[in-house]
Write an enzyme that holds these catalytic residues in place. Structure first.
Site, short mmCIF file in Angstrom:
data_model
loop_
_atom_site.label_atom_id
_atom_site.label_comp_id
_atom_site.label_asym_id
_atom_site.label_seq_id
_atom_site.Cartn_x
_atom_site.Cartn_y
_atom_site.Cartn_z
N ASN A 1 -38.19 -112.57 -22.82
CA ASN A 1 -36.74 -112.62 -22.75
C ASN A 1 -36.12 -111.24 -22.95
O ASN A 1 -35.16 -110.88 -22.26
CB ASN A 1 -36.20 -113.59 -23.81
CG ASN A 1 -34.70 -113.77 -23.71
OD1 ASN A 1 -34.19 -114.30 -22.72
ND2 ASN A 1 -33.98 -113.32 -24.72
N THR A 2 -36.66 -110.47 -23.86
CA THR A 2 -36.12 -109.14 -24.11
C THR A 2 -36.32 -108.23 -22.90
O THR A 2 -35.41 -107.48 -22.51
CB THR A 2 -36.80 -108.52 -25.35
OG1 THR A 2 -36.53 -109.36 -26.48
CG2 THR A 2 -36.27 -107.13 -25.62
N LYS B 1 -40.94 -97.48 -19.69
CA LYS B 1 -42.21 -98.14 -20.05
C LYS B 1 -41.96 -99.35 -20.95
O LYS B 1 -42.52 -99.48 -22.05
CB LYS B 1 -43.17 -97.16 -20.70
CG LYS B 1 -43.53 -95.97 -19.81
CD LYS B 1 -44.51 -95.05 -20.50
CE LYS B 1 -44.84 -93.84 -19.64
NZ LYS B 1 -43.70 -92.87 -19.56
#
Length: 232
Positions: free
Chosen positions: A70-71, A64
């Site tokens: 970006n992460t 989830k």
């Protein structure tokens, strides 16, 4: 349509790798697809997932994900390298767009989590949402479709609506499945196996009714038998 055996995902919601290994051993000839979530991930579950994949099993990694673009993208890239079959992230448009781009060209099926099956209208209200569960599920299913996701996770109670939104090709994965006579536990929007498939689910996630059973293989076979009553 896939055989029912390929549509049953057993949730390894267990405290230790040893516990999970016992269940997998008991289910070896019955089940090929396993879900690994937070509880097992934090007990060494990622390495266990790699071992299962190497042995020919399929893995649904239920993380989830939700973070800055970006992460999320960098995390998805590493999951792709694991050869996982399915990965969840919360169905927020920017997160889904980043994940889809990161997984492009791979076989990873990205699943957008709509509304948790443990939540009802009162829970959503407490969390600050004005929508009822069905309305929010429908909105997020449309966003997942438009983002190019591989599928969505929703209660089987909303599966027919979601199938109408996402069309025939996306996965509709339904947790909160309980066979006849099973305890609902903390799930509030539960459905029986055959009914979930009839409603449009492509895959069913079943944990406690199998992994907590005295005979997990017998419990899994009983659920597969219930699934066989649904149309292909």
């Amino acid at each position: 349509m896939q055989p029912v055996r390929d549509r049953l995902i057993v949730g390894l919601d267990l405290p230790t790798i040893g516990d999970a290994e016992k269940v997998v051993a008991a289910l070896d000839d019955t089940v090929d697809f396993y879900k690994i979530g937070y509880q097992l991930v934090f007990a060494g579950g990622l390495e266990f997932a790699r071992d299962l994949i190497a042995s020919g099993k399929k893995i649904f990694l239920d993380m989830k994900l939700l973070d800055i673009d970006n992460t999320v993208a960098r995390g998805v890239e590493n999951v792709v390298a694991m050869n996982v079959s399915m990965l969840t992230l919360h169905a927020y448009p920017k997160a889904m767009a980043a994940a889809v781009e990161a997984a492009r060209g791979s076989d990873l099926c990205l699943l957008g989590v709509t509304v948790l099956t443990s939540m009802d209208a009162d829970d959503l209200k407490d969390a600050g949402y004005a929508d009822d569960p069905a309305t929010l599920v429908g909105r997020r299913a449309k966003q997942a479709r438009d983002a190019g996701m591989g599928g969505v996770v929703c209660s089987a109670r909303e599966a027919a609506m979601v199938r109408g939104i996402v069309g025939p090709d996306m996965a509709v994965v339904t947790p909160g499945i309980r066979p006849a006579g099973a305890d609902h536990g903390d799930q509030k929007r539960v459905v029986a196996p055959a009914d979930a498939l009839k409603a449009g689910a492509s895959h069913l996630v079943v944990a406690r009714p199998i992994v907590k059973a005295a005979d997990p293989a017998a419990a899994a076979r009983a659920i597969l038998a219930e699934m066989d009553y649904a149309p292909a």
